[in-house]
Every structure is written in structure tokens, then in C-alpha cells.
Design an enzyme around this catalytic site. Structure first.
Site, short mmCIF file in Angstrom:
data_model
loop_
_atom_site.label_atom_id
_atom_site.label_comp_id
_atom_site.label_asym_id
_atom_site.label_seq_id
_atom_site.Cartn_x
_atom_site.Cartn_y
_atom_site.Cartn_z
N SER A 1 10.96 58.89 6.15
CA SER A 1 9.76 58.07 6.25
C SER A 1 10.01 56.72 5.60
O SER A 1 11.10 56.46 5.08
CB SER A 1 8.60 58.76 5.53
OG SER A 1 8.79 58.66 4.14
N LYS A 2 8.98 55.88 5.64
CA LYS A 2 9.09 54.52 5.09
C LYS A 2 9.60 54.51 3.65
O LYS A 2 10.24 53.57 3.21
CB LYS A 2 7.73 53.84 5.13
CG LYS A 2 7.37 53.33 6.49
CD LYS A 2 6.05 52.58 6.41
CE LYS A 2 5.45 52.44 7.80
NZ LYS A 2 4.00 52.43 7.80
N ARG A 3 9.24 55.58 2.93
CA ARG A 3 9.66 55.67 1.53
C ARG A 3 11.18 55.51 1.38
O ARG A 3 11.68 55.09 0.35
CB ARG A 3 9.33 57.06 0.96
CG ARG A 3 7.95 57.24 0.46
CD ARG A 3 7.79 58.60 -0.18
NE ARG A 3 8.27 59.71 0.64
CZ ARG A 3 9.29 60.49 0.32
NH1 ARG A 3 9.95 60.30 -0.80
NH2 ARG A 3 9.63 61.47 1.11
#
Ligand code: GLU
Length: 487
Positions: free
Chosen positions: A251-253
Site C-alpha cells: 500500500s501507499k505506506r
């Protein structure tokens, strides 16, 4: 029957690498099988979908080289290819299910449904609709409608087992009592994904549904609808998801995860294409650097693994470096130009007038590049003389031979009309002879003299690419700094 596969993104932003890997597997499978790769826009979620996002999807796919055979922009015999343009078609099939008693109108309110859910959870049952509106009479329906109540439409589900033979996951069976009668049209009249996807896949004659395994739990519902409408069920291949380096869902994380971010950072489409193909698929001979044609030739769904792949950002970077090294000098220069312009190092005009010179500069630092966006940092030396010398440079410059090296180098250079590698070598030899300096005391000092830095492109290339006038100017400036103890 010839293969027809589709990629069906929802236009809610740039494409995430996980999604684009799904597109890629569909594409590779279609091309390998001589089939068709279809793009369909699933835009029924009006709040989250936008035309802008649609455009971004087209751009991302085109950049990566995933050209579609049918779909938006180009059309095809099975259109329209946007779900919001297919309502009439959906309506017909909804009516058919209602007429045949395979679906029914449900007037239960949100509160009622919530209560039902809570009750089921309390009793330890899976939360499913209790069938309250299954057998409403025509009069009951009419009177609800007169009251202005909006109905959802539910698909009738009998208790049974749905078996799916997934090409990747194998045999899976689902009990329908886990979900019960499910909604196919919301009270606002919008048909839901699980319904429209079946109509579209069936009417577009999709032979293989290749998609992320987050959709596995939707598959039994879809199979029931295929069967109810007498459509042939396609083959399914659910691809495992992609994990971040910490093994949680990517994910973006984890950093850059959308295709445009990779493009902006200076990843080449060929490199991303190659890298994504290796996420849960491998070449029969475990080859890793593979062109698009080689991937098409070798791709098969049998070699897609059941387990999730870990996205290795470092490996992608490494692979990008390899593709950068394989570019022609001219192509690489063109690819680097936008990064140099955006960093303010060059202008369009400079590029037009000095293309070959710029190409030589880039060539001298090519091996340092892993990303196109690295170019500015390595090439800056050609455009700016660094006058804030570091400790290492200062230590060298105070040696007895350093000023004589720079002075002799300068006077030798001033004598020549122009510089080339041969002339440069002769000059360095003569500087060495007359000053007795060698190794670091010679080469590093010259490097500092022409750049103010202790690292950079190969020295002979640096000097030649800078050209006589610039070298003279720079060495004078460094000598001035030393003379003034200005460092
Ligand atoms: N629009 C769905 C998605 O983006 C497509 C799912 C499917 O391929 O059936 O996840």
C-alpha cells in the site's frame, strides 16, 4: 474458441501496481494465446469514479505498453466498454430475473437490515438476509411502491455448494448459506458490481477471468448469476496479491505504488513491465531480464504461483539500471531531458543547440544511473563549479605539488585550440613530468581544479566534455580560491 480476456479497472485514480500487474497478466496471456485483450471501465460507483481518472488509466496503460484490442477510445464489436453506458443492457437482464422469479424486490429498511445482522451475529450465524421479502404478493409490492418506498433487488440463493475450478488456486467450494440472498440492484436503482460484471463478461464473451484474489469470495455469487441467466461460466484465474517488504499488503505506506509515481521517478516502462511480470510468475528457466516479446512467448497461467509475491523496490531499481544501460545514447538523452529541464539545469533551447554535447555528458555518467531522475545530480558538475570545497579536497590542495599541478595544467590547456581525449592525455603526462605529482596528487587535484569536487564522471570525459574555455575558467577560479585562502 479464441481467448478473450479483460482488465476492468474502476476509474478512481492512478493505477496501483497491484492492479496493473493484473492487467499485465491478462495482456501476456492474451498475446501468448493469440487472443484479445479488452479494457472495460467499471464506473458504476459514481461518487468515486471520474473522467479524469479514466484518462489517467489510459495514460498509465499506454505508457506501460499494454495496448488493448477493444475498449474505450478504440471501440470494438462488444461495446460500449464503459459500464455507465450499459444501463439499458443491465435493465433487461434484471427484468428477466424478476420475471422468472429468480430475483425479487426487497423493501426492508436499513434499520431492519441492521437488526437482522445483529441478531444473526448474536446467535453466532453468518449475517445474511432472512428472506422477509422473498414472497411478497403483487398487492404488497404495489402498496409499498405507492408509499414511495424504494426497493432493492435481491437475487434468490438456494442453499447449495458452488464449486469453482480455479486455474491458479485449484478446486474451491463455497457454501451459499454463508451469504444468502444478495442485492443486485441498490434502492437508488444502481446495479452492483457482482451483477454487472457477469453481464459484461458474458456478453463480451470473456473466456478467462484473470483478476486479483481479493475477488475470490465474489466468484460464487457471480457463478450463480451466470447459471440463472443460462450463460456459460468462464474459466477463473485468481492471482495472489502483492505484499510490501514487511509482508503486509502493498500500500501507499510502503512508498511509491502507483504507476505514475514510478514513471515520474524515472523508471522505464520496459523495466517495470519486466519486473511486474515476475511477481508470482516465473520463467521456466528462471530467467529474469526478459523483453516484452520474450515474456509474451514464455507466459503461461500454469506458472503463476499460489502464494503472494513481495515487492522488492531495490530489485526493481537494479533492473531499471540495466534497462538504462541498454538504451542508445540518443534515446537515453531524450529520456533524461525532462528531468534536466525540471531541475533547471538546461532549457529547451540549450537542448536544441547542444544535443550532442549533452548526450556526451550523459554518456559519461550513464553507469551511475538507476533512475532517470538521478541524472540531474550526476550531471550538475557540467553546469556548476562547486566552490565550497570539502575537507578531502582541502587536504589535497595544500600539498606542495598541488598549485604547480593546476598552474601547469592551466597553461598547457591555454596553449591548445581545443580539447580531445588524446590532447588531454598528453597534457596530463607533461604536467606529471614537470611537477613530479602522480596518482591522487595529480588526478584528484585536476578533478578538483575542474569541478571543485572529489567525485564525478571519468576525469578525461569530464575535462573533454567541459571544453577548453570552461576548463580554463574553472581552474582559474579554483586557483583564485586557493590564493585567497577562500576555502
Ligand atoms: N472493477 C473491479 C476491480 O477493479 C474488477 C474486478 C474484476 O476483475 O472482476 O477490482
Amino acid at each position: 474458441m479464441s481467448v478473450r480476456v479483460r482488465f476492468a479497472p474502476s476509474p478512481t485514480g492512478h493505477i496501483h501496481v497491484g492492479n496493473v500487474r493484473t492487467a499485465l497478466f491478462n495482456y501476456l496471456f492474451a498475446r501468448n494465446q493469440g487472443g484479445k485483450f479488452i479494457l472495460r471501465i467499471e464506473d458504476t460507483d459514481l461518487e468515486r469514479s471520474s473522467l479524469e481518472s479514466e484518462k489517467l488509466i489510459y495514460e498509465d496503460l499506454q505508457w506501460l505498453g499494454l495496448d488493448w484490442d477493444e475498449g474505450p477510445i478504440i471501440g470494438g464489436n462488444y461495446g460500449p466498454y464503459k459500464q455507465t453506458e450499459r444501463y439499458k443492457i443491465y435493465k433487461k437482464y434484471i427484468q428477466k430475473l424478476l420475471d422468472e422469479g429468480k430475483a425479487y424486490k426487497c423493501f426492508c429498511s436499513k434499520d431492519e437490515l441492521e437488526e437482522m445482522k445483529e441478531k444473526a451475529l448474536k446467535e453466532g450465524r453468518p449475517p445474511r438476509y432472512n428472506g422477509k421479502c422473498r414472497n411478497l404478493t403483487l398487492q404488497e409490492i404495489e402498496s409499498f411502491e405507492k408509499e414511495g418506498k424504494k426497493a432493492s433487488i435481491r437475487f434468490k440463493v438456494e442453499d447449495l455448494e458452488v464449486r469453482i475450478s480455479d486455474i491458479i488456486k485449484g478446486e474451491i467450494s463455497f457454501k451459499t448459506d454463508a451469504f444468502g440472498d444478495f442485492i443486485i440492484v441498490r434502492p437508488d436503482g444502481m446495479p452492483v458490481y457482482n451483477f454487472v460484471v457477469v453481464i459484461d463478461d458474458a456478453l463480451m464473451e470473456i473466456t478467462h477471468v484473470i483478476r486479483g484474489d481479493d475477488h475470490l469470495s465474489n466468484t460464487p455469487k457471480q457463478v450463480l448469476i451466470y447459471n440463472a441467466l443460462g450463460f456459460k461460466v468462464p474459466k477463473f484465474a485468481h492471482i495472489p496479491m502483492i505484499l510490501g517488504p514487511d509482508h503486509s499488503k502493498l500500500s501507499k505506506r510502503h512508498g511509491d505504488t502507483s504507476v505514475n509515481q514510478f514513471r515520474e521517478k524515472g523508471y522505464l516502462p520496459e523495466a517495470l513491465f519486466n519486473y511486474l511480470a515476475l511477481l508470482s510468475w516465473s520463467h521456466p528457466e528462471e530467467k529474469e531480464i526478459l523483453s516484452k516479446d520474450e515474456l509474451i512467448e514464455a507466459f503461461s497461467l500454469d506458472r503463476v504461483s499460489k502464494s503472494a509475491a513481495v515487492f522488492d523496490f531495490e530489485k526493481l531499481k537494479w533492473m531499471n539500471g540495466i534497462y538504462i544501460r541498454n538504451k542508445s545514447k540518443e534515446e537515453l538523452t531524450k529520456l533524461c531531458v525532462p528531468y534536466l529541464i525540471s531541475e533547471g539545469l538546461v532549457t529547451d533551447r540549450y537542448v536544441n543547440e547542444n544535443f550532442d554535447k549533452l548526450a556526451d555528458m550523459i554518456e559519461s555518467i550513464r553507469d551511475n544511473l538507476e533512475l532517470l531522475s538521478d541524472v540531474a545530480q550526476y550531471i550538475e558538475v557540467y553546469f556548476k563549479l562547486n566552490t565550497i570545497l570539502d575537507e578531502k579536497a582541502k587536504e589535497l590542495l595544500v600539498k606542495d605539488t598541488s598549485i604547480p599541478v593546476l598552474r601547469t595544467f592551466l597553461s598547457e590547456i591555454e596553449k591548445v585550440d581545443e580539447l580531445n581525449e588524446k590532447i588531454y592525455k598528453t597534457i596530463v603526462k607533461s604536467v606529471q613530468k614537470s611537477t613530479g605529482a602522480k596518482g591522487k596528487n595529480l588526478f584528484m587535484v585536476i578533478r578538483i581544479g575542474v569541478s571543485g569536487l572529489t567525485k564525478g564522471p571519468e576525469l578525461d570525459k569530464l575535462v573533454v566534455n567541459l571544453g577548453k574555455d570552461e576548463v580554463v575558467k574553472r581552474v582559474r577560479e579554483i586557483l583564485r580560491l586557493i590564493g585567497n585562502h577562500d576555502f
